[in-house]
Design an enzyme around this catalytic site. Structure first.
Site, PDB file in Angstrom:
ATOM      1  N   GLU A  66      37.872  40.442  29.175  1.00  0.00           N
ATOM      2  CA  GLU A  66      37.748  41.118  30.489  1.00  0.00           C
ATOM      3  C   GLU A  66      37.755  42.805  29.869  1.00  0.00           C
ATOM      4  OE1 GLU A  66      38.738  37.462  32.215  1.00  0.00           O
ATOM      5  OE2 GLU A  66      39.586  38.616  30.667  1.00  0.00           O
ATOM      6  N   HIS A 135      45.171  33.007  40.411  1.00  0.00           N
ATOM      7  CA  HIS A 135      43.699  32.671  41.022  1.00  0.00           C
ATOM      8  C   HIS A 135      43.670  33.152  42.232  1.00  0.00           C
ATOM      9  CE1 HIS A 135      43.381  30.621  37.224  1.00  0.00           C
ATOM     10  NE2 HIS A 135      41.885  30.225  37.438  1.00  0.00           N
TER      11      HIS A 135
END
Length: 338
Positions: A66, A135
Site C-alpha cells: 500500500e 477488514h
C-alpha cells in the site's frame, strides 16, 4: 430526464463501476491502481471489466504494498495524471498512512498552491460482512482530521455514480469511503448513452442531503448508517411516534454546516450516528459543532450513537457492536425526554 436517458435500478457496486468508466472515457489521464483490480475486478468486483476495456496501462494490478501504491500515485498525480487508488479493505490503509498524511494532504499547501495532487483514494469500510480482523474498520476520522484532504462517503447508487466522477474531477485529493455491506443494495440511477456532463449531477460533492423530512429530531449520519436511520424514521412514523429528519452528510470534510444547522434549528434536537467508535470521531465533531452553533435552538443535549470504544470485535459479536434500529430509537426517546 432527457429523451435519451433512462432510469434503471442498479447496485451501489455497479454504480461505482459506471462512475469510474465514465470518468475514464472523459479523461485519458484517469487511471486505476490497486491489488487484484484488473483481471479479478477487485475482491468486491467494483472494477470488473475495466481492465479489459481500457487496458493494463490504465487499470494496473499493483503488488501487495500500500505504501508503494500510494507513493506511485503521488508521482503520477504530480505528472498530470488522475490516479484512482483502491485500498482493498479499510484496515489495509495504515501502511499508506504516512504517504497520505505527509505527502498527499500537504503538497498543495507546502508548494504555496503551485502543485496539485488530484487523486481518489477508494476505501471500502465498515462492518456487517462477517469478516476477519482488519477488514471491518471505520477509520474515516483519521483522514477527516487531516487538513488538505477531502473526505466523502456514498450511501446510494445515485451518489456512488456521481460522487465517484466528481471526486476524480476534483483537483484536491479525495478519500472516498464506500460502505461495503451496502455494495449490493439497489437504487434508481439515471444513465445516458453518452458520457455524462458533471453539471447534471444532482448535488455537489460537498453537499449534505435531507433523506427524510421530520420535525421533532434530526439524525446526522452518513454511509452505512443512513439505511438504519431511515428505518428508524419509518418505524417511528408507523407507530405515530416522533417525526425524525435524516440528514445524509455525504461529505465528512468539509462539512455542509448550512444544511446541518438548518435541520437542527428546525427540530431542536439532534442525534449523531455512525458505525465508528464515538471518541474523537465524526459524531463527536458534529455534536460539538451543533452545540456551539445551535445552542439556543436546542431543546436537549446532542446524543451520540456509534460503535463502542473498543477494537472492532470478532465477527460473531459485530451485531452487538454496530448501532441498530433499537439503539437509534432509544436515542430518540432520550432527547425527547428533556
Amino acid at each position: 430526464m432527457t429523451a435519451t436517458s433512462k432510469a434503471q435500478r442498479t447496485t451501489i457496486a455497479k454504480a461505482l463501476n459506471a462512475g469510474m468508466r465514465a470518468a475514464m472515457e472523459r479523461d485519458p489521464k484517469v487511471l486505476l491502481m490497486g491489488e487484484d483490480i484488473g483481471k479479478l475486478g477487485g475482491v468486491f468486483r467494483i472494477t470488473e471489466g475495466l481492465q479489459k476495456d481500457f487496458g493494463e496501462d490504465r487499470v494496473i494490478d499493483a503488488p501487495l504494498a500500500e505504501a508503494g501504491i500510494m507513493g506511485t500515485a503521488v508521482g503520477l498525480a504530480l505528472r498530470g495524471y488522475r490516479p484512482v487508488v483502491e485500498i482493498q479493505f479499510d484496515g489495509f490503509v495504515y501502511p499508506a498512512f504516512d504517504q497520505i498524511v505527509s505527502q498527499v494532504a500537504k503538497m498543495h499547501y507546502r508548494s504555496l498552491g503551485k502543485l496539485k495532487l488530484p487523486m481518489v483514494i477508494r476505501i471500502p469500510y465498515g462492518g456487517g460482512i462477517g469478516a476477519v480482523e482488519h477488514h471491518s474498520e471505520s477509520n474515516e476520522s483519521y483522514f477527516a482530521h487531516t487538513a488538505g484532504l477531502r473526505v466523502a462517503t456514498v450511501s446510494t447508487a445515485e451518489d456512488a455514480y456521481w460522487m465517484m466522477q466528481q471526486a476524480i474531477a476534483s483537483d484536491d485529493p479525495v478519500v472516498l469511503y464506500e460502505p461495503k455491506r451496502r455494495y449490493h443494495e439497489r437504487g434508481v440511477l439515471e444513465l445516458t448513452g453518452a458520457t455524462p456532463d458533471l453539471a447534471d449531477a444532482p448535488h455537489a460533492l460537498d453537499e449534505a442531503v435531507v433523506r427524510a423530512e421530520g420535525s421533532d429530531v434530526t439524525v446526522l449520519t452518513y454511509g452505512p448508517m443512513v439505511k438504519v436511520a431511515l428505518a428508524a424514521a419509518q418505524a417511528s412514523e408507523l407507530e405515530d411516534g416522533p417525526s425524525i429528519e435524516v440528514v445524509d452528510l455525504r461529505s465528512l470534510s468539509p462539512l455542509d454546516v448550512e444544511t446541518i444547522e438548518a435541520s437542527v434549528r428546525k427540530t431542536g434536537r439532534c442525534i449523531t450516528l455512525s458505525e465508528a467508535q464515538t471518541f474523537s470521531s465524526i459524531t463527536a465533531e458534529l455534536a460539538a459543532h451543533v452545540q456551539r452553533h445551535c445552542f439556543y435552538d436546542l431543546e436537549a443535549p446532542v446524543v451520540q450513537v456509534g460503535g463502542y470504544n473498543i477494537p472492532y470485535p470478532p465477527s460473531r459479536h459485530e451485531e452487538v457492536f454496530l448501532p441498530d434500529l433499537d439503539r437509534v430509537l432509544h436515542a430518540v426517546d432520550t432527547v425527547l425526554a428533556y
